[in-house]
Scaffold this active site. Sequence first.
Site, PDB file in Angstrom:
ATOM      1  N   ASP A  86     -28.643 -40.953   2.477  1.00 23.53           N
ATOM      2  CA  ASP A  86     -29.451 -40.900   3.702  1.00 23.53           C
ATOM      3  C   ASP A  86     -29.183 -42.123   4.577  1.00 23.53           C
ATOM      4  O   ASP A  86     -28.562 -42.005   5.628  1.00 23.53           O
ATOM      5  CB  ASP A  86     -30.951 -40.760   3.396  1.00 23.53           C
ATOM      6  CG  ASP A  86     -31.696 -39.995   4.491  1.00 23.53           C
ATOM      7  OD1 ASP A  86     -31.023 -39.409   5.374  1.00 23.53           O
ATOM      8  OD2 ASP A  86     -32.932 -39.967   4.480  1.00 23.53           O
TER       9      ASP A  86
ATOM     10  N   GLU B  94     -38.684 -31.825   4.343  1.00 21.30           N
ATOM     11  CA  GLU B  94     -38.720 -33.245   3.989  1.00 21.30           C
ATOM     12  C   GLU B  94     -40.164 -33.754   4.073  1.00 21.30           C
ATOM     13  O   GLU B  94     -40.506 -34.771   3.503  1.00 21.30           O
ATOM     14  CB  GLU B  94     -37.808 -34.035   4.949  1.00 21.30           C
ATOM     15  CG  GLU B  94     -37.611 -35.508   4.605  1.00 21.30           C
ATOM     16  CD  GLU B  94     -36.746 -36.261   5.616  1.00 21.30           C
ATOM     17  OE1 GLU B  94     -36.353 -35.658   6.638  1.00 21.30           O
ATOM     18  OE2 GLU B  94     -36.473 -37.444   5.380  1.00 21.30           O
TER      19      GLU B  94
ATOM     20  N   GLY C 227     -35.022 -36.089  12.730  1.00 22.36           N
ATOM     21  CA  GLY C 227     -36.179 -36.705  13.397  1.00 22.36           C
ATOM     22  C   GLY C 227     -37.501 -36.201  12.845  1.00 22.36           C
ATOM     23  O   GLY C 227     -37.592 -35.780  11.692  1.00 22.36           O
TER      24      GLY C 227
ATOM     25  N   HIS D 280     -26.666 -41.412   7.449  1.00 21.65           N
ATOM     26  CA  HIS D 280     -26.858 -41.698   8.881  1.00 21.65           C
ATOM     27  C   HIS D 280     -26.192 -43.034   9.215  1.00 21.65           C
ATOM     28  O   HIS D 280     -26.508 -44.056   8.594  1.00 21.65           O
ATOM     29  CB  HIS D 280     -28.341 -41.784   9.217  1.00 21.65           C
ATOM     30  CG  HIS D 280     -29.056 -40.478   9.084  1.00 21.65           C
ATOM     31  ND1 HIS D 280     -29.309 -39.652  10.155  1.00 21.65           N
ATOM     32  CD2 HIS D 280     -29.557 -39.848   7.998  1.00 21.65           C
ATOM     33  CE1 HIS D 280     -29.956 -38.569   9.733  1.00 21.65           C
ATOM     34  NE2 HIS D 280     -30.123 -38.659   8.428  1.00 21.65           N
TER      35      HIS D 280
HETATM   36 ZN   LIG Z   1     -31.384 -37.729   6.953  1.00 18.62          ZN
END
Ligand SMILES: [Zn+2]
Length: 344
Positions: free
Chosen positions: A281, A203, A173, A18
């Site tokens: 990530d 997740e 999100g 990200h």
């Molecule tokens: Zn992610």
Amino acid sequence: MNLDKLLNDIPKTDLHCHLDGSIRPGTMIDIAKKDNINIPCYDLKNFESYVKVPEKCPSLKTYLNKFDIPIKIMQSYDNIYRVTLELIEDAAKLNICYIEIRFAPFNHTTKLTANEVIKAALEAVKYGREKYGVISNLILCAMRHEPSERSKELVNVAKDFVGMGVSAIDLAGNEADFPPEIHKEAFEMAKHYGLHRTVHAGETGKPENIIKSIKLLNAERIGHGVFAFKDSSVVEYLKENKIPLEVCITSNVNTSAVDSYKDHPVKSYLDHGIIITINTDNTTVSNTNIIDEFNHLIKYQNFNINDIKSVIKNSITYSFADKEDKDILNLKFSSFINNIEDYN
Ligand SMILES: [Zn+2]
């Protein structure tokens, strides 16, 4: 074998990174000063606690709070260009030869249009390839808590950049409160327009989200998928249908998806035949980089050199790069592997 040198030199990839979670803290302070953006403090050491998590935070929701400042910073063309280019420069330093950079364009539209946000990042992608030799593509994130209209709007903006550096859409999100099916239509549209699809799923403890993301959202890859183990039929489904997992082990420790590096199911997934890729990530929020990720896997998950080779190879094969770029990456990787005895 000189493993440290090998890990440094081996051409690597990052399919799940990200942008807003991977901005250099010093750059955030610099931009805040330049643009008169209010941040809690301006000295680097103290500032870091506002944009990095401790090794453990209680949940994904707490983890996501660390994105507030980065999002405030990324509201102009120049700033988005700068943070994207710096991420590519940081990738180059670690011998990452291919990176898929993701962000949610609508988080950055207080002054810009989503179209301008994407153009700023794409300009950096183009220059980053010329200057650092890193091949990059963008993945645009729809946000789970936003209405389905918003994710459809995202696909409508994204479709104009197909073949120009925007390779896919993602759903990111708060997974605990917003199931994937809310955004079904947007993902159908994405498929129709030739955009690849990846979805954060499994997740936060719900393996059924993994199957829903594949069947209802046409996901070709799954972000994380940690909790697949809770349902053996999900594990079998991933294996049989060759759906790769974008594993980000440090992030999963941070969000308490797993108790520790040792407890992560990644090695059992790999040994079971699920396609695994290894990713960061958020390099800033999770205070990591791709070499650290591999080191954790070696130390806590018994990864050996063949495992490392195979997960990088998987990343190239299942990346959203076009055929020409995959050929370049495969060639680069295989020429390195052919000379790997130099590291003995
Ligand atoms: Zn992610």
